[in-house]
Design an enzyme around this catalytic site. Structure first.
Site, PDB file in Angstrom:
ATOM      1  N   HIS A  12      -5.230 -15.108   8.689  1.00 43.02           N
ATOM      2  CA  HIS A  12      -4.630 -13.842   9.123  1.00 43.02           C
ATOM      3  C   HIS A  12      -5.636 -12.694   9.200  1.00 43.02           C
ATOM      4  O   HIS A  12      -5.278 -11.535   9.028  1.00 43.02           O
ATOM      5  CB  HIS A  12      -3.452 -13.439   8.232  1.00 43.02           C
ATOM      6  CG  HIS A  12      -2.436 -14.526   8.082  1.00 43.02           C
ATOM      7  ND1 HIS A  12      -1.648 -14.947   9.119  1.00 43.02           N
ATOM      8  CD2 HIS A  12      -2.131 -15.307   7.018  1.00 43.02           C
ATOM      9  CE1 HIS A  12      -0.863 -15.935   8.695  1.00 43.02           C
ATOM     10  NE2 HIS A  12      -1.147 -16.179   7.426  1.00 43.02           N
ATOM     11  N   ARG A  56      19.984  18.639   2.087  1.00 50.43           N
ATOM     12  CA  ARG A  56      20.008  17.238   2.522  1.00 50.43           C
ATOM     13  C   ARG A  56      21.023  16.430   1.728  1.00 50.43           C
ATOM     14  O   ARG A  56      21.135  16.550   0.527  1.00 50.43           O
ATOM     15  CB  ARG A  56      18.617  16.624   2.386  1.00 50.43           C
ATOM     16  CG  ARG A  56      17.654  17.261   3.339  1.00 50.43           C
ATOM     17  CD  ARG A  56      16.324  16.552   3.380  1.00 50.43           C
ATOM     18  NE  ARG A  56      15.457  17.218   4.328  1.00 50.43           N
ATOM     19  CZ  ARG A  56      15.437  16.914   5.621  1.00 50.43           C
ATOM     20  NH1 ARG A  56      16.212  15.972   6.086  1.00 50.43           N
ATOM     21  NH2 ARG A  56      14.649  17.578   6.419  1.00 50.43           N
ATOM     22  N   ARG A 106       1.585 -10.474   7.334  1.00 55.81           N
ATOM     23  CA  ARG A 106       2.867 -10.141   7.971  1.00 55.81           C
ATOM     24  C   ARG A 106       2.719  -9.333   9.256  1.00 55.81           C
ATOM     25  O   ARG A 106       3.691  -9.113   9.962  1.00 55.81           O
ATOM     26  CB  ARG A 106       3.770  -9.402   6.973  1.00 55.81           C
ATOM     27  CG  ARG A 106       4.252 -10.328   5.890  1.00 55.81           C
ATOM     28  CD  ARG A 106       5.126  -9.617   4.893  1.00 55.81           C
ATOM     29  NE  ARG A 106       6.449  -9.328   5.410  1.00 55.81           N
ATOM     30  CZ  ARG A 106       7.389  -8.706   4.717  1.00 55.81           C
ATOM     31  NH1 ARG A 106       7.138  -8.302   3.477  1.00 55.81           N
ATOM     32  NH2 ARG A 106       8.563  -8.486   5.237  1.00 55.81           N
ATOM     33  N   PRO A 115       0.783  -1.202   0.000  1.00 53.65           N
ATOM     34  CA  PRO A 115       0.000   0.000   0.000  1.00 53.65           C
ATOM     35  C   PRO A 115       0.823   1.264   0.000  1.00 53.65           C
ATOM     36  O   PRO A 115       1.488   1.582   0.977  1.00 53.65           O
ATOM     37  CB  PRO A 115      -0.688  -0.081   1.335  1.00 53.65           C
ATOM     38  CG  PRO A 115       0.328  -0.766   2.209  1.00 53.65           C
ATOM     39  CD  PRO A 115       1.333  -1.396   1.316  1.00 53.65           C
ATOM     40  N   GLU A 116       0.757   1.969  -1.048  1.00 49.83           N
ATOM     41  CA  GLU A 116       1.290   3.330  -1.049  1.00 49.83           C
ATOM     42  C   GLU A 116       0.094   4.242  -1.283  1.00 49.83           C
ATOM     43  O   GLU A 116      -1.039   3.782  -1.269  1.00 49.83           O
ATOM     44  CB  GLU A 116       2.348   3.501  -2.142  1.00 49.83           C
ATOM     45  CG  GLU A 116       3.509   2.531  -1.992  1.00 49.83           C
ATOM     46  CD  GLU A 116       4.573   2.699  -3.056  1.00 49.83           C
ATOM     47  OE1 GLU A 116       4.780   3.842  -3.508  1.00 49.83           O
ATOM     48  OE2 GLU A 116       5.194   1.696  -3.433  1.00 49.83           O
TER      49      GLU A 116
END
Length: 285
Positions: free
Chosen positions: A109, A166, A128, A2-3
């Site tokens: 799960h 940065r 997971r 998931p993004e």
DNA sequence: CATTTCACCTGGTGGC
DNA sequence: TGCCACCAGGTGAAAT
């Protein structure tokens, strides 16, 4: 899974199916993960509340909840002051948030099942257990906010300022959720490719022009991915169990050794920030 | 403070 | 078939 595009797709799908419904019964699993607060307390906190809406914030799904109520569930028009609590879902790597019928087979799960007044169920499934489920009472804490900026709303100047000075790789910077909220491994690689920038370039060394190319490329790739329901690389599905199609549009992600769609050069895989990173050595400078 | 590394989990794949 | 190493959409704590 998931993004930003996948989470957006899930949030919209859940919202469309449960907004205005009420949580009448809650079952939560017994693992420590994914529960940020103890499962027993969390279940008690959720029961009886009306679901006022579901939306994405960064990679989080935020369910806005009303007070505990009896009687018929209701209202599609939500006022900010009606929201007294939030249920925050993070999908981790393999989490799924599904809206199902009660008869639907319970997947392995499955860690949470919310039975609604309508009879539907909201289920959280996560092999997971990298996902997180958190309940927040707004009288005790403030509403959830992502630390980083929203990539689809940030403007040129603010975007450039994020990376100023940065020294880390631009790919690592894109993955930092306190800079930008919602970018993950797929869309970091895909946006850098579309902007023509190598993933190991120091973030602070990019020109203003390159940064603007990156901002536009990122915005475009995220927007397009949302339109196609996200990327289903292995097992991502939306709230209805349907796969996305953006993986067909990937130009570099998981295309190691395959020809660049622009110049035919073999796509290269390296490791940056501990993550698989894919790029075209010819198109990206 | 900025940056990097690693642990947290399970399952799938491919080599031997 | 079995065993093992390696890989996977993420993040937060610990180390540097």
């Amino acid at each position: 899974m998931p993004e930003l595009p996948e989470v957006e797709t899930v949030a919209r799908g859940v919202d469309a199916r449960v907004r205005g419904d009420r949580i009448v019964d809650v079952w939560l699993g017994s693992h420590k993960q994914p529960f940020k607060t103890p499962a027993v307390k969390q279940a008690k906190d959720l029961e009886g509340r009306t679901i006022l809406g579901v939306a994405r914030v960064g990679k989080h799904i935020v369910m806005s909840l009303g007070g505990i109520a009896q009687g018929k569930p209701l209202k599609k028009d939500v006022k900010r002051e009606d929201v007294t609590a939030q249920w925050i879902v993070h999908l981790g790597m393999t989490g799924r948030l599904l809206v199902t019928t009660p008869e639907a087979e319970i997947a392995p799960h499955t860690h949470a099942r919310l039975t609604l007044h309508s009879g539907k169920e909201i289920r959280f499934v996560d092999p997971r257990r990298f996902g997180r489920l958190e309940f927040r009472e707004l009288s005790k804490s403030s509403g959830f906010e992502a630390p980083g900026a929203e990539p689809l709303r940030i403007e040129a100047e603010a975007f450039a300022a994020l990376f100023k000075g940065r020294k880390l790789a631009i790919k690592a910077a894109l993955l930092n959720q306190s800079l930008l909220a919602g970018v993950g491994n797929i869309y970091a690689d895909e946006s850098l490719n579309r902007a023509g920038i190598r993933p190991r370039r120091r973030a602070g060394a990019l020109t203003r022009k390159e940064l603007e190319q990156l901002r536009v490329a990122l915005s475009e790739v995220l927007t397009q991915a949302i339109k196609l329901g996200g990327s289903s690389v292995s097992d991502y599905v939306d709230a209805n169990g349907v796969k996305g199609f953006f993986q067909l549009e990937h130009r570099v992600y998981q295309r190691t050794g395959e020809p660049c769609r622009t110049c035919k050069t073999s796509i290269r895989r390296i490791v940056v920030a501990g993550r698989s990173t894919h790029y075209c050595p010819t198109c990206q400078k």
